[in-house]
Write an enzyme that holds these catalytic residues in place. Sequence first.
Site, short mmCIF file in Angstrom:
data_model
loop_
_atom_site.label_atom_id
_atom_site.label_comp_id
_atom_site.label_asym_id
_atom_site.label_seq_id
_atom_site.Cartn_x
_atom_site.Cartn_y
_atom_site.Cartn_z
N HIS A 1 -23.34 24.88 -23.81
CA HIS A 1 -22.31 24.89 -25.17
C HIS A 1 -21.00 23.73 -24.56
O HIS A 1 -19.95 24.04 -25.06
CB HIS A 1 -21.81 26.39 -25.45
N GLU B 1 -22.74 3.67 -27.10
CA GLU B 1 -22.54 3.92 -28.43
C GLU B 1 -23.27 3.35 -29.22
O GLU B 1 -23.79 4.08 -30.34
CB GLU B 1 -21.02 3.63 -28.83
N SER C 1 -10.76 -3.76 -25.77
CA SER C 1 -9.95 -3.48 -27.11
C SER C 1 -9.17 -4.94 -27.36
O SER C 1 -8.58 -5.62 -26.62
CB SER C 1 -9.18 -2.44 -27.11
N LYS D 1 -8.31 -0.29 -22.47
CA LYS D 1 -9.41 0.10 -22.92
C LYS D 1 -10.73 -0.49 -22.07
O LYS D 1 -10.67 -1.57 -22.00
CB LYS D 1 -9.74 -0.06 -24.61
#
Length: 464
Positions: free
Chosen positions: A162, A296, A283, A289
């Site tokens: 979980h 992704e 970024s 970043k």
Amino acid sequence: MSDASQTDKPWAGRFTAPTDAFVEVFTASVGFDKRLYKHDIAGSIAHARMLAHVGVLSESERDSIIEGLKVIEQDIERGEFAWSTTLEDVHMNIEARLTDRIGSVGKKLHTGRSRNDQVATDIRLYLREEIREIKAELKRLIDGLLQLAEREADTIMPGFTHLQTAQPVTFGHHMLAWVEMLVRDMARLGETFKRVNVMPLGAAALAGTTYPIDREFTARELGFDSVAENSLDAVSDRDFAIELVSDASLLMMHLSRFSEELILWSSAQFDFVDLGDSFCTGSSIMPQKKNPDVPELVRGKTGRIYGHLMSLLTLMKGQPLAYNKDNQEDKEPLFDTIDNLKGCLKLYADMMPQISVKRDRLYEAARSGFSTATDLADYLVRKGVAFRDAHEIVGKAVRYGVDNSKDLSEMSLDELQQFSKVIEQDVFEVLTLEGSVAARNHIGGTAPEQVRTAIIRVRTRMEQ
């Protein structure tokens, strides 16, 4: 569009009016099925040899056809072949060029076959080759994961259910969970290969042919394990292609799960791993970043592959026997699935060696969240406490730890004994992370010894 006239079409004898210009473009498949040229030529060469073997072609006709086809293949590979939309597909383009090159003997090549069994054969030859390449990339990824698991066999991290801290595990054990998923994917691909490696050629349009063909001869020439048993089925079904896309969907689902974990783990909030700079981007506005774009995008492409599976299932579900033009729509989703799957596997296989594991951070994360609570319960059971009572005792101890910001391993013996008098000094042997993982020393367990043994077993399985 080519300037070829209606009379250039091999099927034009029945027609008195030319094909509508837009219909010609709309129905043509050469724009995407030309990637099958190698397989189409290989199938045609084998077919020509078979026709000569049974006496339908002379040896000189066979040799002329084969030589012409090989020259055409070279022209295509050099980029010197002009594909014609008017000629509809890869088959008619190659056949027309062959006839241009060697004369009327080229028209004999199509004896005893149809584009229906020809394209079904081409796709199977193509998928055979692609499955081998997919399996090679998948094996490379598995090898990389095994190396990572071996390197981090002793590294302790929190295991989750979980997405909450559950029990301590070793990083190597976690990597082996990924490996097991991929090994099953490898097995599925192997099973699909068996069903792909069946030859439709000889089914002709749908009913077979009146020529004295030798299908077993052609199958041997092309390396097929067997010939399709029923001509109607051979030309009309694409379940073998759907099965491969189903395999790809499962494999991509696994890669997507891996991606989700790597995305979480590489975030500042988890900070478990560092992905190689080569597999991340920055970024345009935020200089700090480091975005995990490869995982992704792999996660995103999974939905694309799922869509292709649904597309192919829907394509086939309403078709009566035998071949229908609908089946032209099988190639683009199939090709796109294979291209994206191979790309994702390559990136993941390349990325594995560049993953840096932050061992100290993983250890600290495993210490939080009371990950050894189950070990304490097991300890109490071994002391004669019923499991349900042990569960309640540990629950109270955890509540005390939450209120006082103390992990179980940080409590004194006096603190622990307020929950149960059976707890003794030896409890601290099971409350350590090292003791917890080492205690699970059985097949499938997370103990470092078992991780190393499991790696050997996987490597042995992969060699068989």
